[in-house]
Design a protein around this motif. Structure first.
Motif, PDB file in Angstrom:
ATOM      1  N   ASN A 111      -4.128  46.410   3.045  1.00 54.30           N
ATOM      2  CA  ASN A 111      -3.174  47.775   3.367  1.00 54.30           C
ATOM      3  C   ASN A 111      -4.197  49.011   3.112  1.00 54.30           C
ATOM      4  O   ASN A 111      -4.943  49.264   1.930  1.00 54.30           O
ATOM      5  CB  ASN A 111      -2.037  47.990   2.062  1.00 54.30           C
ATOM      6  N   GLU A 112      -4.537  49.636   4.301  1.00 54.46           N
ATOM      7  CA  GLU A 112      -5.474  50.818   4.382  1.00 54.46           C
ATOM      8  C   GLU A 112      -5.104  52.017   3.282  1.00 54.46           C
ATOM      9  O   GLU A 112      -6.140  52.380   2.523  1.00 54.46           O
ATOM     10  CB  GLU A 112      -5.895  51.271   5.509  1.00 54.46           C
ATOM     11  N   HIS A 113      -3.864  52.435   3.463  1.00 52.92           N
ATOM     12  CA  HIS A 113      -3.379  53.413   2.330  1.00 52.92           C
ATOM     13  C   HIS A 113      -3.715  53.302   1.117  1.00 52.92           C
ATOM     14  O   HIS A 113      -4.011  54.010   0.156  1.00 52.92           O
ATOM     15  CB  HIS A 113      -1.801  53.751   2.872  1.00 52.92           C
ATOM     16  N   MET A 114      -3.333  52.094   0.734  1.00 53.13           N
ATOM     17  CA  MET A 114      -3.091  51.647  -0.786  1.00 53.13           C
ATOM     18  C   MET A 114      -4.647  51.015  -1.270  1.00 53.13           C
ATOM     19  O   MET A 114      -5.011  50.900  -2.617  1.00 53.13           O
ATOM     20  CB  MET A 114      -2.406  50.496  -1.110  1.00 53.13           C
ATOM     21  N   GLN A 115      -5.462  50.550  -0.296  1.00 49.75           N
ATOM     22  CA  GLN A 115      -6.732  50.104  -0.799  1.00 49.75           C
ATOM     23  C   GLN A 115      -6.393  49.016  -1.396  1.00 49.75           C
ATOM     24  O   GLN A 115      -7.211  48.639  -2.599  1.00 49.75           O
ATOM     25  CB  GLN A 115      -7.705  51.294  -1.034  1.00 49.75           C
ATOM     26  N   GLN A 116      -5.570  48.057  -1.114  1.00 43.30           N
ATOM     27  CA  GLN A 116      -5.341  47.149  -1.923  1.00 43.30           C
ATOM     28  C   GLN A 116      -4.635  45.781  -0.888  1.00 43.30           C
ATOM     29  O   GLN A 116      -4.473  45.889   0.238  1.00 43.30           O
ATOM     30  CB  GLN A 116      -4.078  47.175  -2.775  1.00 43.30           C
ATOM     31  N   TYR A 117      -5.163  44.751  -1.288  1.00 39.52           N
ATOM     32  CA  TYR A 117      -4.446  43.341  -0.562  1.00 39.52           C
ATOM     33  C   TYR A 117      -3.194  43.121  -1.031  1.00 39.52           C
ATOM     34  O   TYR A 117      -2.969  43.047  -2.188  1.00 39.52           O
ATOM     35  CB  TYR A 117      -5.459  42.141  -0.871  1.00 39.52           C
ATOM     36  N   LEU A 118      -2.328  43.099  -0.107  1.00 38.23           N
ATOM     37  CA  LEU A 118      -0.976  42.624  -0.561  1.00 38.23           C
ATOM     38  C   LEU A 118      -0.903  41.278  -0.208  1.00 38.23           C
ATOM     39  O   LEU A 118      -1.257  40.726   0.814  1.00 38.23           O
ATOM     40  CB  LEU A 118       0.099  43.558   0.363  1.00 38.23           C
ATOM     41  N   ASP A 119      -0.048  40.296  -0.767  1.00 34.41           N
ATOM     42  CA  ASP A 119       0.189  38.964  -0.749  1.00 34.41           C
ATOM     43  C   ASP A 119       1.606  39.118   0.253  1.00 34.41           C
ATOM     44  O   ASP A 119       2.592  39.667  -0.267  1.00 34.41           O
ATOM     45  CB  ASP A 119       0.582  38.045  -2.061  1.00 34.41           C
ATOM     46  N   VAL A 120       1.451  38.706   1.617  1.00 35.89           N
ATOM     47  CA  VAL A 120       2.634  38.767   2.269  1.00 35.89           C
ATOM     48  C   VAL A 120       2.871  37.263   3.005  1.00 35.89           C
ATOM     49  O   VAL A 120       1.826  36.870   3.471  1.00 35.89           O
ATOM     50  CB  VAL A 120       2.306  39.794   3.495  1.00 35.89           C
ATOM     51  N   GLN A 121       4.207  37.006   3.030  1.00 38.56           N
ATOM     52  CA  GLN A 121       4.501  35.565   3.668  1.00 38.56           C
ATOM     53  C   GLN A 121       4.989  35.920   4.828  1.00 38.56           C
ATOM     54  O   GLN A 121       5.985  36.622   4.935  1.00 38.56           O
ATOM     55  CB  GLN A 121       5.645  35.063   2.786  1.00 38.56           C
ATOM     56  N   TYR A 122       4.468  35.270   5.913  1.00 40.05           N
ATOM     57  CA  TYR A 122       4.712  35.334   7.352  1.00 40.05           C
ATOM     58  C   TYR A 122       5.445  34.125   7.723  1.00 40.05           C
ATOM     59  O   TYR A 122       5.416  33.119   7.306  1.00 40.05           O
ATOM     60  CB  TYR A 122       3.589  35.686   8.322  1.00 40.05           C
ATOM     61  N   CYS A 123       6.445  34.474   8.901  1.00 38.86           N
ATOM     62  CA  CYS A 123       7.037  33.214   9.509  1.00 38.86           C
ATOM     63  C   CYS A 123       7.285  33.618  10.784  1.00 38.86           C
ATOM     64  O   CYS A 123       7.424  34.351  11.441  1.00 38.86           O
ATOM     65  CB  CYS A 123       8.679  33.186   8.803  1.00 38.86           C
TER      66      CYS A 123
END
Length: 329
Positions: free
Chosen positions: A228-240
Motif C-alpha cells: 500500500n503506497e499511501h501507508m508504506q506498508q504491506y497488507l495481508d489480503v486474501q483474494y478469491c
C-alpha cells in the motif's frame, strides 16, 4: 423501426423470450430468422426439433403475448440471412451473439449497405446465476425457465478445511433452498509459496481454473502481501477468484491487515529464501504452523476475527458480480 434477430430457438426458453420482448418494445416490425434444420444441427451434438415444430412453438408464444404485433419468421440457411442485405434499422442480440452482430455490420458495409443499430440485452440468468442456454437445458442442468434441476457442484482449489468450509458457508447462503455440494480439490497455485502483489491474484485464479473441472464453479483462494503506497506498508489480503463452467471469472478480496514489523522484515528480507508468514510468525511468537491453527489473524486479533470469517469475506466479494448479475454483464 424494422428490427431483426435470429437463432435456432430450441429449446425455447426465457432468454429467447427476452430477446423477442425487446424487439417488440423498440420496433414496429420484427423479422426473426430461424435457422434451417441443416444449419441448426451442423454444429451441435444435441438433437434439434424440425424447423416447422420450432416455428409453431415460437409463433404460439408470440400470438399469446403479442397478438397485435407484426412479425415475420423465415428460415435462414446461412449466418446472416436477409439481415446482411435488407433494410433493417436494428438487430437485437445477447452478450453471446454481440460479436456476430458486429460481423454482420462489417458484411453490410462491404455490400454497400448502412450498418444497423446493435441493441444488446442482458443475459437472462438461471437460479444458479449462470445464463440460461439451450445447451444447459439439454444437459438438464436447468429447465426453460431457469430453474436449477441438478445439485450445484462447487470445487475449491485447496484441501485446506478452512477454505472449503468458508466457500461452503457462502455458496449455501447464496443458493439457499437448492442442493449445493462443496468439495476441496488439491490444485497448485503456480506462484511462490509466499506470494506478493499480483502473484496473489494470479494464484487464486490458477487454483480456480484447475478446480472447476467438471463442476459448476471453481473457487481459488490465495493470501498474499499487497503493498500500500499511501501507508508504506504491506497488507495481508486474501483474494478469491471464482470461475464458472462457461469460463467467466469474477474476483474479490477480504479485509487487509498488516503484521508486526519484525514479521514483515523477516518475510521481505527472506523473499529469495522463500520465507513465509508462517515461518516468520513461528520465529516471532513461537507458534509452529500457525496457518493450520488459528491463523495469524486469529492470533493478532485475539480471536475477534477468525480465519473462516476472513475467508468468507473474500469468497462473498468474488460472488458479488454474480449475485447482482443483471448489473455486471
Amino acid at each position: 423501426m424494422k428490427i431483426c434477430l435470429g437463432g435456432t430457438f430450441y429449446p425455447f426458453h426465457n432468454g429467447h423470450k427476452a430477446l423477442i420482448a425487446k424487439a417488440f418494445e423498440i420496433g414496429g416490425y420484427v423479422f426473426i430468422g430461424m435457422t434451417s434444420d441443416r444449419m441448426a444441427s451442423g454444429s451441435r451434438r444435441r438433437q434439434i426439433a424440425p424447423f416447422g415444430e420450432r416455428k409453431r412453438a415460437l409463433l404460439s408464444w408470440i400470438h399469446e403475448n403479442y397478438p397485435e404485433k407484426p412479425v415475420n419468421i423465415e428460415e435462414i440457411d446461412d449466418r446472416f440471412g436477409p439481415a446482411a442485405t435488407d433494410d433493417f434499422d436494428a438487430i437485437v442480440v445477447s452478450p453471446g451473439t454481440n460479436e456476430s452482430a458486429e460481423k454482420l455490420n462489417e458484411t453490410r458495409v462491404k455490400g454497400g449497405k448502412k450498418p444497423i443499430l446493435i441493441v444488446k440485452i442482458d443475459y437472462v440468468l438461471a437460479d444458479d446465476l449462470m445464463p440460461i442456454s439451450g445447451t444447459r437445458i439439454w444437459l438438464e442442468d436447468i429447465d426453460g425457465n431457469g430453474k436449477r434441476l441438478k445439485t450445484i457442484t462447487v470445487n475449491v482449489g485447496s484441501n485446506n478445511d478452512i477454505k472449503v468450509k468458508a466457500a461452503r458457508l457462502v455458496f449455501r447462503r447464496i443458493f439457499k433452498g437448492m442442493r449445493v455440494r462443496v468439495v476441496g480439490i488439491g490444485s497448485e497455485s503456480g506462484v511462490p509459496e509466499q506470494p506478493f502483489g499480483r502473484d496473489t491474484i494470479r494464484g487464486a485464479e490458477n487454483r480456480a481454473r484447475v478446480a472447476v473441472a467438471e463442476g459448476d464453479y471453481g473457487v481459488g483462494i490465495e493470501a498474499g502481501l499487497i503493498w500500500n503506497e499511501h501507508m508504506q506498508q504491506y497488507l495481508d489480503v486474501q483474494y478469491c477468484a471464482v470461475v464458472d463452467k462457461i469460463g467467466r471469472v469474477t474476483y474479490g478480496h477480504g479485509s487487509g491487515f498488516y503484521y508486526p514489523p519484525k514479521v514483515i522484515e523477516k518475510v521481505v528480507e527472506g523473499k529469495r529464501k522463500h520465507v513465509t508468514i508462517s515461518d516468520a510468525m513461528k520465529d516471532t511468537v513461537g507458534i509452529e504452523d500457525i496457518g493450520k491453527k488459528q491463523g495469524a489473524i486469529g492470533y493478532l486479533s485475539k480471536g475477534m476475527m477468525t480465519r473462516t470469517k476472513l475467508t468468507e469475506q473474500a469468497v462473498l466479494m468474488a460472488m458479488i458480480p454474480r449475485i447482482s448479475g443483471e448489473l455486471y454483464w
